[in-house]
Design a protein around this motif. Sequence first.
Motif, mmCIF file in Angstrom:
data_model
loop_
_atom_site.group_PDB
_atom_site.id
_atom_site.type_symbol
_atom_site.label_atom_id
_atom_site.label_comp_id
_atom_site.label_asym_id
_atom_site.label_seq_id
_atom_site.Cartn_x
_atom_site.Cartn_y
_atom_site.Cartn_z
ATOM 1 N N LEU A 16 39.306 -24.787 17.993
ATOM 2 C CA LEU A 16 37.852 -24.650 18.082
ATOM 3 C C LEU A 16 37.398 -23.629 17.444
ATOM 4 O O LEU A 16 36.074 -23.315 16.803
ATOM 5 C CB LEU A 16 37.560 -24.753 19.524
ATOM 6 N N PRO A 17 37.806 -22.177 17.682
ATOM 7 C CA PRO A 17 37.316 -21.149 16.875
ATOM 8 C C PRO A 17 37.241 -21.322 15.269
ATOM 9 O O PRO A 17 36.314 -21.022 14.594
ATOM 10 C CB PRO A 17 38.258 -19.982 17.017
ATOM 11 N N GLU A 18 38.328 -21.805 14.594
ATOM 12 C CA GLU A 18 38.209 -22.140 13.361
ATOM 13 C C GLU A 18 37.191 -23.020 12.816
ATOM 14 O O GLU A 18 36.466 -22.918 11.826
ATOM 15 C CB GLU A 18 39.491 -22.975 12.993
ATOM 16 N N VAL A 19 36.984 -24.189 13.689
ATOM 17 C CA VAL A 19 35.836 -25.084 13.620
ATOM 18 C C VAL A 19 34.457 -24.526 13.377
ATOM 19 O O VAL A 19 33.416 -24.707 12.544
ATOM 20 C CB VAL A 19 35.791 -26.382 14.507
ATOM 21 N N THR A 29 30.037 -22.495 10.525
ATOM 22 C CA THR A 29 28.994 -21.136 10.353
ATOM 23 C C THR A 29 28.887 -20.920 8.796
ATOM 24 O O THR A 29 27.922 -20.850 8.158
ATOM 25 C CB THR A 29 29.364 -19.936 11.137
ATOM 26 N N PHE A 30 30.109 -20.587 8.342
ATOM 27 C CA PHE A 30 30.370 -20.301 6.797
ATOM 28 C C PHE A 30 29.506 -21.405 5.806
ATOM 29 O O PHE A 30 28.883 -21.036 5.119
ATOM 30 C CB PHE A 30 31.889 -20.214 6.562
ATOM 31 N N HIS A 31 29.926 -22.591 6.329
ATOM 32 C CA HIS A 31 29.240 -23.833 5.487
ATOM 33 C C HIS A 31 27.682 -23.816 5.474
ATOM 34 O O HIS A 31 27.278 -23.890 4.508
ATOM 35 C CB HIS A 31 29.883 -25.133 6.214
ATOM 36 N N PHE A 87 25.683 -21.109 5.734
ATOM 37 C CA PHE A 87 25.269 -19.867 5.097
ATOM 38 C C PHE A 87 25.751 -20.136 3.710
ATOM 39 O O PHE A 87 25.850 -19.222 3.072
ATOM 40 C CB PHE A 87 25.325 -18.716 5.631
ATOM 41 N N LYS A 88 25.911 -21.338 3.236
ATOM 42 C CA LYS A 88 26.179 -21.718 1.723
ATOM 43 C C LYS A 88 27.450 -20.962 1.479
ATOM 44 O O LYS A 88 27.434 -20.297 0.222
ATOM 45 C CB LYS A 88 24.983 -21.318 0.958
ATOM 46 N N ARG A 89 28.516 -20.855 2.265
ATOM 47 C CA ARG A 89 29.783 -20.266 1.919
ATOM 48 C C ARG A 89 29.597 -18.840 1.327
ATOM 49 O O ARG A 89 30.305 -18.324 0.316
ATOM 50 C CB ARG A 89 30.436 -21.097 0.791
ATOM 51 N N MET A 90 28.551 -18.029 2.144
ATOM 52 C CA MET A 90 28.577 -16.538 1.824
ATOM 53 C C MET A 90 28.525 -15.800 3.230
ATOM 54 O O MET A 90 28.083 -16.314 4.116
ATOM 55 C CB MET A 90 27.278 -16.215 1.140
ATOM 56 N N VAL A 91 29.359 -14.837 3.244
ATOM 57 C CA VAL A 91 29.286 -14.020 4.153
ATOM 58 C C VAL A 91 28.405 -12.789 4.169
ATOM 59 O O VAL A 91 28.645 -11.747 3.447
ATOM 60 C CB VAL A 91 30.784 -13.108 4.371
ATOM 61 N N ASN A 92 27.215 -13.149 4.182
ATOM 62 C CA ASN A 92 26.064 -12.281 4.196
ATOM 63 C C ASN A 92 25.660 -11.956 5.579
ATOM 64 O O ASN A 92 26.360 -12.137 6.730
ATOM 65 C CB ASN A 92 24.648 -13.301 3.638
ATOM 66 N N ASN A 93 24.266 -11.211 5.653
ATOM 67 C CA ASN A 93 23.810 -10.681 6.958
ATOM 68 C C ASN A 93 23.680 -11.663 7.954
ATOM 69 O O ASN A 93 23.915 -11.475 9.143
ATOM 70 C CB ASN A 93 22.643 -9.785 6.469
ATOM 71 N N ASN A 94 23.135 -12.958 7.582
ATOM 72 C CA ASN A 94 22.843 -14.008 8.480
ATOM 73 C C ASN A 94 24.007 -14.575 9.105
ATOM 74 O O ASN A 94 24.267 -14.883 10.112
ATOM 75 C CB ASN A 94 22.085 -14.968 7.783
ATOM 76 N N TYR A 95 25.177 -14.713 8.194
ATOM 77 C CA TYR A 95 26.536 -15.105 8.793
ATOM 78 C C TYR A 95 27.049 -14.142 9.798
ATOM 79 O O TYR A 95 27.253 -14.648 10.825
ATOM 80 C CB TYR A 95 27.284 -15.146 7.833
ATOM 81 N N ARG A 96 26.889 -12.883 9.428
ATOM 82 C CA ARG A 96 27.537 -11.988 10.487
ATOM 83 C C ARG A 96 26.860 -11.755 11.713
ATOM 84 O O ARG A 96 27.163 -11.627 12.723
ATOM 85 C CB ARG A 96 27.503 -10.502 9.711
#
Length: 205
Positions: free
Chosen positions: A148-151, A156-158, A160-169
């Motif tokens: 579940l945590p992985e999903v 979430t990563f998907h 935000f277009k596979r970017m660890v940006n501010n919105n993702y964080r």
Amino acid sequence: MDKFVTKKPREAQGIVKKAPKTYYKQSTIESLKGVVVIEDIHRIQAKLRLNSTTQEEMVECLRELGKKIPPRNVMKDTKIGKVVNKLRQHEDSVIRKEAKKVYIKWKSHFENLQDRQQIEVKCDARTERLRSSGQRLLSESLGEDNTLPEVIERDTFHLFKRMVNNNYRRTIRNMVFTLKHQEDVRTQVLSGQLSVEKLIQTCKR
């Protein structure tokens, strides 16, 4: 005199109608059949293995898989082929049908000796570290370490277009805080009453 005058059609008078404009949609490298995004394979695989994934979500995952043909090394590393093969025996007839389509397509591809080198898209090391940290925090907030945590993190990563940006964080932090301090939400997520998609949208910033 006017009643004896005949008017020519506008086209005949030299006025030509312009053909409607044709608009083309630009393709991205990831939309190409020969490009396989490893992250998408892992994301779909995790959702297919999650017990609370609905029939509709599983069918959508299988259809998404059917648009690509992962090379042999990706199939071996991710074991996605085994997951699809197992779903051919699923108790739900719709899921069995979609899994069979993907299985036959992939099998035919390799039997026809079309296993050409394909482009693989992977995350860089720093992004992977940050994402692993996010999965760990989600696991701690849920009180268990399973799929579940992985999903949740992969979706979430998907999003935000596979970017660890501010919105993702911010979204990850909001979910961790919510799951830690709101027992009712945590219970609904663990039981599958609250879907992963709804959880993310609720905590999205």
